[in-house]
Write a protein that holds these residues in place. Structure first.
Motif, PDB file in Angstrom:
ATOM      1  N   THR A 141       0.834  -1.203   0.000  1.00 40.65           N
ATOM      2  CA  THR A 141       0.000   0.000   0.000  1.00 40.65           C
ATOM      3  C   THR A 141       0.869   1.255   0.000  1.00 40.65           C
ATOM      4  OG1 THR A 141      -1.759  -1.175   1.169  1.00 40.65           O
ATOM      5  CG2 THR A 141      -1.826   1.232   1.232  1.00 40.65           C
ATOM      6  N   ALA A 142       1.861   1.269   0.876  1.00 41.09           N
ATOM      7  CA  ALA A 142       2.772   2.428   0.931  1.00 41.09           C
ATOM      8  C   ALA A 142       3.548   2.557  -0.371  1.00 41.09           C
ATOM      9  CB  ALA A 142       3.732   2.279   2.109  1.00 41.09           C
ATOM     10  N   ALA A 143       3.981   1.438  -0.933  1.00 43.24           N
ATOM     11  CA  ALA A 143       4.721   1.472  -2.202  1.00 43.24           C
ATOM     12  C   ALA A 143       3.833   1.974  -3.339  1.00 43.24           C
ATOM     13  CB  ALA A 143       5.275   0.092  -2.520  1.00 43.24           C
ATOM     14  N   GLY A 144       2.564   1.600  -3.325  1.00 38.55           N
ATOM     15  CA  GLY A 144       1.640   2.077  -4.354  1.00 38.55           C
ATOM     16  C   GLY A 144       1.434   3.579  -4.283  1.00 38.55           C
ATOM     17  N   LEU A 145       1.257   4.103  -3.065  1.00 38.49           N
ATOM     18  CA  LEU A 145       1.095   5.545  -2.899  1.00 38.49           C
ATOM     19  C   LEU A 145       2.378   6.284  -3.283  1.00 38.49           C
ATOM     20  CD1 LEU A 145      -0.918   5.613   0.436  1.00 38.49           C
ATOM     21  CD2 LEU A 145      -1.764   6.085  -1.876  1.00 38.49           C
ATOM     22  N   ALA A 146       3.513   5.748  -2.864  1.00 35.22           N
ATOM     23  CA  ALA A 146       4.793   6.358  -3.242  1.00 35.22           C
ATOM     24  C   ALA A 146       5.008   6.254  -4.751  1.00 35.22           C
ATOM     25  CB  ALA A 146       5.937   5.684  -2.495  1.00 35.22           C
ATOM     26  N   GLY A 147       4.516   5.187  -5.360  1.00 34.08           N
ATOM     27  CA  GLY A 147       4.649   4.999  -6.805  1.00 34.08           C
ATOM     28  C   GLY A 147       3.925   6.063  -7.604  1.00 34.08           C
ATOM     29  N   ILE A 148       2.781   6.499  -7.127  1.00 31.05           N
ATOM     30  CA  ILE A 148       2.056   7.572  -7.819  1.00 31.05           C
ATOM     31  C   ILE A 148       2.896   8.849  -7.800  1.00 31.05           C
ATOM     32  CG2 ILE A 148       0.019   9.067  -7.721  1.00 31.05           C
ATOM     33  CD1 ILE A 148      -1.514   6.592  -6.655  1.00 31.05           C
ATOM     34  N   GLY A 149       3.493   9.139  -6.660  1.00 31.30           N
ATOM     35  CA  GLY A 149       4.385  10.294  -6.576  1.00 31.30           C
ATOM     36  C   GLY A 149       5.592  10.144  -7.481  1.00 31.30           C
ATOM     37  N   ARG A 150       6.166   8.933  -7.533  1.00 30.32           N
ATOM     38  CA  ARG A 150       7.319   8.684  -8.417  1.00 30.32           C
ATOM     39  C   ARG A 150       6.937   8.880  -9.876  1.00 30.32           C
ATOM     40  NH1 ARG A 150      11.975   6.227  -8.284  1.00 30.32           N
ATOM     41  NH2 ARG A 150      11.507   4.624  -9.801  1.00 30.32           N
ATOM     42  N   PHE A 151       5.762   8.412 -10.269  1.00 33.09           N
ATOM     43  CA  PHE A 151       5.321   8.586 -11.648  1.00 33.09           C
ATOM     44  C   PHE A 151       5.297  10.067 -12.013  1.00 33.09           C
ATOM     45  CE2 PHE A 151       1.881   9.588 -14.624  1.00 33.09           C
ATOM     46  CZ  PHE A 151       2.341   8.928 -15.751  1.00 33.09           C
ATOM     47  N   LEU A 152       4.715  10.878 -11.143  1.00 28.44           N
ATOM     48  CA  LEU A 152       4.632  12.318 -11.424  1.00 28.44           C
ATOM     49  C   LEU A 152       6.021  12.937 -11.527  1.00 28.44           C
ATOM     50  CD1 LEU A 152       1.624  13.233  -9.124  1.00 28.44           C
ATOM     51  CD2 LEU A 152       1.647  13.056 -11.631  1.00 28.44           C
ATOM     52  N   VAL A 153       6.916  12.577 -10.621  1.00 26.83           N
ATOM     53  CA  VAL A 153       8.279  13.121 -10.657  1.00 26.83           C
ATOM     54  C   VAL A 153       8.998  12.685 -11.935  1.00 26.83           C
ATOM     55  CG1 VAL A 153      10.563  12.980  -9.558  1.00 26.83           C
ATOM     56  CG2 VAL A 153       8.528  13.400  -8.173  1.00 26.83           C
ATOM     57  N   LEU A 154       8.904  11.397 -12.271  1.00 29.88           N
ATOM     58  CA  LEU A 154       9.590  10.900 -13.472  1.00 29.88           C
ATOM     59  C   LEU A 154       9.014  11.526 -14.740  1.00 29.88           C
ATOM     60  CD1 LEU A 154      10.015   7.103 -12.604  1.00 29.88           C
ATOM     61  CD2 LEU A 154      11.739   8.898 -12.498  1.00 29.88           C
ATOM     62  N   ARG A 155       7.701  11.617 -14.832  1.00 29.37           N
ATOM     63  CA  ARG A 155       7.077  12.149 -16.046  1.00 29.37           C
ATOM     64  C   ARG A 155       7.312  13.649 -16.198  1.00 29.37           C
ATOM     65  NH1 ARG A 155       3.776  11.196 -20.191  1.00 29.37           N
ATOM     66  NH2 ARG A 155       2.339  12.814 -20.802  1.00 29.37           N
ATOM     67  N   LEU A 156       7.163  14.390 -15.100  1.00 31.07           N
ATOM     68  CA  LEU A 156       7.226  15.851 -15.196  1.00 31.07           C
ATOM     69  C   LEU A 156       8.638  16.415 -15.140  1.00 31.07           C
ATOM     70  CD1 LEU A 156       4.164  16.764 -12.949  1.00 31.07           C
ATOM     71  CD2 LEU A 156       4.275  16.654 -15.455  1.00 31.07           C
ATOM     72  N   PHE A 157       9.583  15.678 -14.534  1.00 31.60           N
ATOM     73  CA  PHE A 157      10.922  16.238 -14.351  1.00 31.60           C
ATOM     74  C   PHE A 157      12.028  15.391 -14.970  1.00 31.60           C
ATOM     75  CE2 PHE A 157       8.392  17.838 -10.781  1.00 31.60           C
ATOM     76  CZ  PHE A 157       8.464  19.183 -11.061  1.00 31.60           C
ATOM     77  N   VAL A 158      12.085  14.118 -14.624  1.00 34.80           N
ATOM     78  CA  VAL A 158      13.231  13.292 -15.014  1.00 34.80           C
ATOM     79  C   VAL A 158      13.250  13.018 -16.513  1.00 34.80           C
ATOM     80  CG1 VAL A 158      14.401  11.080 -14.662  1.00 34.80           C
ATOM     81  CG2 VAL A 158      13.361  12.261 -12.719  1.00 34.80           C
ATOM     82  N   PHE A 159      12.118  12.580 -17.078  1.00 33.13           N
ATOM     83  CA  PHE A 159      12.088  12.222 -18.493  1.00 33.13           C
ATOM     84  C   PHE A 159      11.317  13.226 -19.346  1.00 33.13           C
ATOM     85  CE2 PHE A 159      12.654   8.087 -16.346  1.00 33.13           C
ATOM     86  CZ  PHE A 159      13.907   7.792 -16.857  1.00 33.13           C
ATOM     87  N   ALA A 160      10.984  14.385 -18.824  1.00 31.17           N
ATOM     88  CA  ALA A 160      10.206  15.379 -19.577  1.00 31.17           C
ATOM     89  C   ALA A 160      11.001  15.935 -20.754  1.00 31.17           C
ATOM     90  CB  ALA A 160       9.770  16.523 -18.669  1.00 31.17           C
ATOM     91  N   GLY A 161      12.294  16.199 -20.582  1.00 37.99           N
ATOM     92  CA  GLY A 161      13.100  16.793 -21.649  1.00 37.99           C
ATOM     93  C   GLY A 161      13.295  15.880 -22.834  1.00 37.99           C
ATOM     94  N   SER A 162      13.385  14.577 -22.602  1.00 38.76           N
ATOM     95  CA  SER A 162      13.624  13.661 -23.713  1.00 38.76           C
ATOM     96  C   SER A 162      12.328  13.240 -24.381  1.00 38.76           C
ATOM     97  CB  SER A 162      14.363  12.416 -23.211  1.00 38.76           C
ATOM     98  OG  SER A 162      13.597  11.768 -22.226  1.00 38.76           O
ATOM     99  N   ARG A 163      11.184  13.497 -23.720  1.00 35.57           N
ATOM    100  CA  ARG A 163       9.911  13.072 -24.268  1.00 35.57           C
ATOM    101  C   ARG A 163       9.283  14.131 -25.152  1.00 35.57           C
ATOM    102  NH1 ARG A 163       5.496  14.254 -21.975  1.00 35.57           N
ATOM    103  NH2 ARG A 163       6.419  14.519 -19.942  1.00 35.57           N
ATOM    104  N   THR A 164       9.421  15.402 -24.790  1.00 36.33           N
ATOM    105  CA  THR A 164       8.766  16.451 -25.564  1.00 36.33           C
ATOM    106  C   THR A 164       9.801  17.467 -26.017  1.00 36.33           C
ATOM    107  OG1 THR A 164       8.309  17.664 -23.547  1.00 36.33           O
ATOM    108  CG2 THR A 164       6.559  16.248 -24.375  1.00 36.33           C
ATOM    109  N   ARG A 165      10.014  17.516 -27.288  1.00 35.03           N
ATOM    110  CA  ARG A 165      10.917  18.500 -27.882  1.00 35.03           C
ATOM    111  C   ARG A 165      10.263  19.014 -29.161  1.00 35.03           C
ATOM    112  NH1 ARG A 165      16.004  18.442 -25.668  1.00 35.03           N
ATOM    113  NH2 ARG A 165      16.538  16.559 -24.550  1.00 35.03           N
ATOM    114  N   THR A 166      10.631  20.212 -29.516  1.00 31.24           N
ATOM    115  CA  THR A 166      10.158  20.764 -30.766  1.00 31.24           C
ATOM    116  C   THR A 166      11.368  21.253 -31.557  1.00 31.24           C
ATOM    117  OG1 THR A 166       8.630  22.322 -31.778  1.00 31.24           O
ATOM    118  CG2 THR A 166       9.765  23.080 -29.815  1.00 31.24           C
ATOM    119  N   THR A 167      11.255  21.226 -32.845  1.00 28.65           N
ATOM    120  CA  THR A 167      12.362  21.609 -33.708  1.00 28.65           C
ATOM    121  C   THR A 167      12.104  22.979 -34.305  1.00 28.65           C
ATOM    122  OG1 THR A 167      12.718  19.306 -34.273  1.00 28.65           O
ATOM    123  CG2 THR A 167      13.692  20.935 -35.734  1.00 28.65           C
ATOM    124  N   VAL A 168      13.115  23.815 -34.266  1.00 30.43           N
ATOM    125  CA  VAL A 168      13.051  25.137 -34.886  1.00 30.43           C
ATOM    126  C   VAL A 168      14.188  25.203 -35.894  1.00 30.43           C
ATOM    127  CG1 VAL A 168      13.194  27.611 -34.505  1.00 30.43           C
ATOM    128  CG2 VAL A 168      12.112  26.147 -32.796  1.00 30.43           C
TER     129      VAL A 168
END
Length: 192
Positions: A141-168
């Motif tokens: 249960t604790a790991a599941g709750l912590a996992g939701i927080g980890r998902f947000l951190v990984l998606r929004l901060f850790v892997f955000a730069g490599s996932r969304t880029r635009t070319t100019v």
């Protein structure tokens, strides 16, 4: 997000994406695996949950040989390395996780370790004779709750730069036009 400068008038977004992936092998590897938030979360739960459930089965075995907190720490390190690599490749489509992603993921895993260890410690304070079944329920249960927080951190901060880029493309650059070369600049775009 649309490019700030169009390389050719009338060029569609799809044509630009195809041109970009043809000239940028890293973008070609990222693009097919890049997913929206719900698909990413489903992959995160499947991969991270699978590693978590397997880890939760190993913690009690190691806890018979050493203190529970030490067993949890050892398993947390091993499972974090494995899950960070899996999330980089399959959940967020970022390819191989580099040292920066592993260190950032380690920060969120440390927070998850504190949450799971505290939850089991509180269980043992409240119910000193709690069995393995209760430990597993509290731990997962604790790991599941912590996992939701980890998902947000990984998606929004850790892997955000490599996932969304635009070319100019620099269209009006005189040296690039004279040389006949195309100039591309990648800017990270914050995920929403």
């Amino acid at each position: 997000m649309k490019s700030l400068v169009s390389p050719k008038p009338g060029t569609t977004d799809q044509a630009r994406d195809e041109e970009r992936t043809a000239t940028d092998p890293a973008a070609a590897r990222r693009t097919p695996a890049a997913a929206g938030p719900l698909a990413s979360f489903a992959r995160f739960v499947l991969l991270g949950g699978g590693v978590g459930v397997a880890s939760s089965g190993v913690v009690p075995v190691l806890a018979a040989l050493m203190p529970w907190a030490a067993a949890n720490a050892l398993i947390t390190v091993a499972s974090t390395l494995l899950s960070t690599e899996l999330h980089a490749r399959f959940t967020f489509g970022a390819g191989h996780a580099g040292w920066r992603q592993h260190w950032q993921s380690a920060g969120s895993a440390t927070a998850a370790y504190v949450v799971t260890s505290t939850a089991v410690l509180v269980l043992h304070l409240v119910q000193p004779s709690a069995g393995v079944l209760y430990e597993q329920v509290v731990y997962l249960t604790a790991a599941g709750l912590a996992g939701i927080g980890r998902f947000l951190v990984l998606r929004l901060f850790v892997f955000a730069g490599s996932r969304t880029r635009t070319t100019v493309r620099a269209v009006n650059s005189a040296p690039a036009r004279e040389a006949g070369a195309k100039v591309s600049v990648l800017f990270p775009v914050p995920a929403l």
